[in-house]
Scaffold this active site. Structure first.
Site, PDB file in Angstrom:
ATOM      1  N   LEU A 119       0.772  -1.200  -0.039  1.00  0.00           N
ATOM      2  CA  LEU A 119      -0.062   0.149  -0.093  1.00  0.00           C
ATOM      3  C   LEU A 119       0.971   1.304   0.091  1.00  0.00           C
ATOM      4  O   LEU A 119       1.835   1.248   0.540  1.00  0.00           O
ATOM      5  CB  LEU A 119      -0.823  -0.107   1.329  1.00  0.00           C
ATOM      6  CG  LEU A 119      -1.918  -1.215   1.357  1.00  0.00           C
ATOM      7  CD1 LEU A 119      -2.698  -1.044   2.520  1.00  0.00           C
ATOM      8  CD2 LEU A 119      -2.992  -1.227   0.088  1.00  0.00           C
ATOM      9  N   HIS A 125      -3.268   4.355  -2.792  1.00  0.00           N
ATOM     10  CA  HIS A 125      -4.484   3.412  -2.193  1.00  0.00           C
ATOM     11  C   HIS A 125      -4.932   4.395  -1.110  1.00  0.00           C
ATOM     12  O   HIS A 125      -6.322   4.043  -1.034  1.00  0.00           O
ATOM     13  CB  HIS A 125      -3.905   2.419  -1.454  1.00  0.00           C
ATOM     14  CG  HIS A 125      -3.061   1.354  -2.505  1.00  0.00           C
ATOM     15  ND1 HIS A 125      -1.740   1.027  -2.513  1.00  0.00           N
ATOM     16  CD2 HIS A 125      -3.714   0.672  -3.443  1.00  0.00           C
ATOM     17  CE1 HIS A 125      -1.317   0.108  -3.660  1.00  0.00           C
ATOM     18  NE2 HIS A 125      -2.563  -0.007  -4.128  1.00  0.00           N
ATOM     19  N   LYS A 174      -5.632   6.479 -12.221  1.00  0.00           N
ATOM     20  CA  LYS A 174      -4.251   5.873 -12.447  1.00  0.00           C
ATOM     21  C   LYS A 174      -4.436   4.610 -13.490  1.00  0.00           C
ATOM     22  O   LYS A 174      -3.856   4.662 -14.562  1.00  0.00           O
ATOM     23  CB  LYS A 174      -3.225   5.402 -11.638  1.00  0.00           C
ATOM     24  CG  LYS A 174      -2.151   4.452 -11.963  1.00  0.00           C
ATOM     25  CD  LYS A 174      -1.015   4.729 -11.155  1.00  0.00           C
ATOM     26  CE  LYS A 174       0.139   3.661 -11.680  1.00  0.00           C
ATOM     27  NZ  LYS A 174      -0.188   2.151 -11.926  1.00  0.00           N
TER      28      LYS A 174
HETATM   29  P1  AMP Z   1      -3.559  -2.042  -6.831  1.00  0.00           P
HETATM   30  O1  AMP Z   1      -3.186  -2.342  -5.543  1.00  0.00           O
HETATM   31  O2  AMP Z   1      -2.425  -1.668  -8.070  1.00  0.00           O
HETATM   32  O3  AMP Z   1      -4.503  -3.054  -7.649  1.00  0.00           O
HETATM   33  O4  AMP Z   1      -4.539  -0.961  -6.909  1.00  0.00           O
HETATM   34  C1  AMP Z   1      -5.696  -0.911  -6.184  1.00  0.00           C
HETATM   35  C2  AMP Z   1      -6.398   0.614  -6.437  1.00  0.00           C
HETATM   36  O5  AMP Z   1      -5.487   1.585  -6.168  1.00  0.00           O
HETATM   37  C3  AMP Z   1      -6.785   0.559  -7.912  1.00  0.00           C
HETATM   38  O6  AMP Z   1      -7.973   1.001  -8.050  1.00  0.00           O
HETATM   39  C4  AMP Z   1      -5.693   1.723  -8.473  1.00  0.00           C
HETATM   40  O7  AMP Z   1      -6.273   2.109  -9.591  1.00  0.00           O
HETATM   41  C5  AMP Z   1      -5.634   2.462  -7.257  1.00  0.00           C
HETATM   42  N1  AMP Z   1      -4.258   3.273  -7.469  1.00  0.00           N
HETATM   43  C6  AMP Z   1      -2.908   2.597  -7.563  1.00  0.00           C
HETATM   44  N2  AMP Z   1      -1.990   3.672  -7.667  1.00  0.00           N
HETATM   45  C7  AMP Z   1      -2.689   4.800  -7.611  1.00  0.00           C
HETATM   46  C8  AMP Z   1      -2.046   6.319  -7.522  1.00  0.00           C
HETATM   47  N3  AMP Z   1      -0.986   6.484  -7.637  1.00  0.00           N
HETATM   48  N4  AMP Z   1      -3.250   7.162  -7.343  1.00  0.00           N
HETATM   49  C9  AMP Z   1      -4.532   6.767  -7.376  1.00  0.00           C
HETATM   50  N5  AMP Z   1      -5.023   5.517  -7.364  1.00  0.00           N
HETATM   51  C10 AMP Z   1      -3.966   4.524  -7.388  1.00  0.00           C
END
Ligand code: AMP
Length: 287
Positions: A33, A37, A154
């Site tokens: 995280l 997140h 993103k």
């Molecule tokens: P992940 O753990 O990569 O599957 O991401 C979980 C959620 O966090 C997804 O909805 C991603 O789009 C969001 N997320 C990841 N990185 C970012 C970021 N830099 N800014 C905003 N949301 C993010």
């Protein structure tokens, strides 16, 4: 903060929350995280009483193709203990951390696929990726029973696909999005950024920089996608990087926007060494 590992217990707990007429806000993550997140937690909190975060590195969404050897499931960063600490500090109510066997016991046969939208942009270079994403999300929605859920811009294609899936399959869930959280130099924060070497870390801000330059070109009147894409390509090619794709598409249906009008999404994926980074920008052009 309650830590739940079993699907049964998570479903029972979610049922009890809803029985009390409390709204469940849900953020699906793969852990490791970071601020991106946590920004989603802050936003979804405004529309919910109980916040549930899932941490699950979903094997079904990792390609095994040669195109993305480093996308492999085994190598994805994991630090559950640290994640739990972060979520405790954030005052999240429940963290759902199932293991792989809990989510996909032997004999799992059912998949959910959003056609067309899942086959362009990242879906082209990572076949099956969005099918894996949609399948795990449908399972998580049935387990966590959210009233509202949030996805990061993103991963704009993912957010668009999830919204379409929720609409098409009549899930009674509100899907919202949160803006991309960036480092000071513009790099979109990602769990994968830790793979970058010092030199690559210096080079990667070109991704967002080139998107901003593209936006400025469009704002000054450029309407030919090919010209804009070539500009982005030329900027990125100055670095030691391998472009997977740069596309300009209609934000509604992700079809190619040859000439730029309405809401368009400029999206790209680029390898720095074996690390594949994505970024995007949305531009609204009045006809
Ligand atoms: P992940 O753990 O990569 O599957 O991401 C979980 C959620 O966090 C997804 O909805 C991603 O789009 C969001 N997320 C990841 N990185 C970012 C970021 N830099 N800014 C905003 N949301 C993010």
């Amino acid at each position: 903060m309650k830590i739940i590992k079993s699907i049964n217990e998570m479903q029972r707990t979610a049922f009890e929350v809803r029985e009390k007429n409390e709204r469940i806000g849900f953020v699906a993550t793969m852990g490791a995280l970071h601020k991106g997140h946590l920004s989603l937690v802050d936003i979804v909190k405004k529309g919910a009483d109980v916040i549930i975060i899932s941490i699950f590195v979903n094997p079904k969404q990792f390609g095994t193709s040669e195109v993305s050897p480093q996308e492999d499931y085994e190598r994805y960063p994991r630090d559950v203990e640290q994640d739990i600490k972060i979520l405790e500090d954030k005052k999240v109510d429940i963290v759902f951390i199932p293991d792989t066997y809990e989510m996909y016991p032997e004999g799992h046969l059912s998949y959910v696929n959003v056609q067309e939208l899942g086959e362009v942009l990242c879906g082209k270079s990572r076949p099956g990726h969005f099918k894996g994403v949609c399948t795990v999300l449908v399972k998580l929605f049935n387990i966590v029973k959210p009233d509202i859920t949030i996805f990061g811009e993103k991963d704009m294609q993912q957010a668009i696909i999830v919204k379409k899936m929720v609409e098409d399959l009549n899930f009674d869930i509100e899907v919202i999005t949160g803006p991309t959280i960036r480092e000071n130099d513009g790099l979109a924060i990602s769990s994968r950024n830790i793979y970058l070497s010092a030199q690559q870390r210096k080079d990667v801000p070109i991704l967002y920089k080139s998107l901003v330059i593209a936006k400025e070109m469009i704002e000054k009147g450029e309407r030919d996608s090919t010209v804009v894409i070539e500009k982005i390509r030329s900027l990125i090619e100055k670095k030691d990087a391998k472009i997977d794709y740069i596309d300009i598409v209609d934000k509604k249906d992700l079809t190619p926007a040859k000439s730029i009008k309405g809401d368009v999404l400029i999206a790209l994926a680029v390898y720095f060494g074996s690390t594949r980074l994505i970024d995007n920008i949305v531009i609204g052009v009045n006809p």
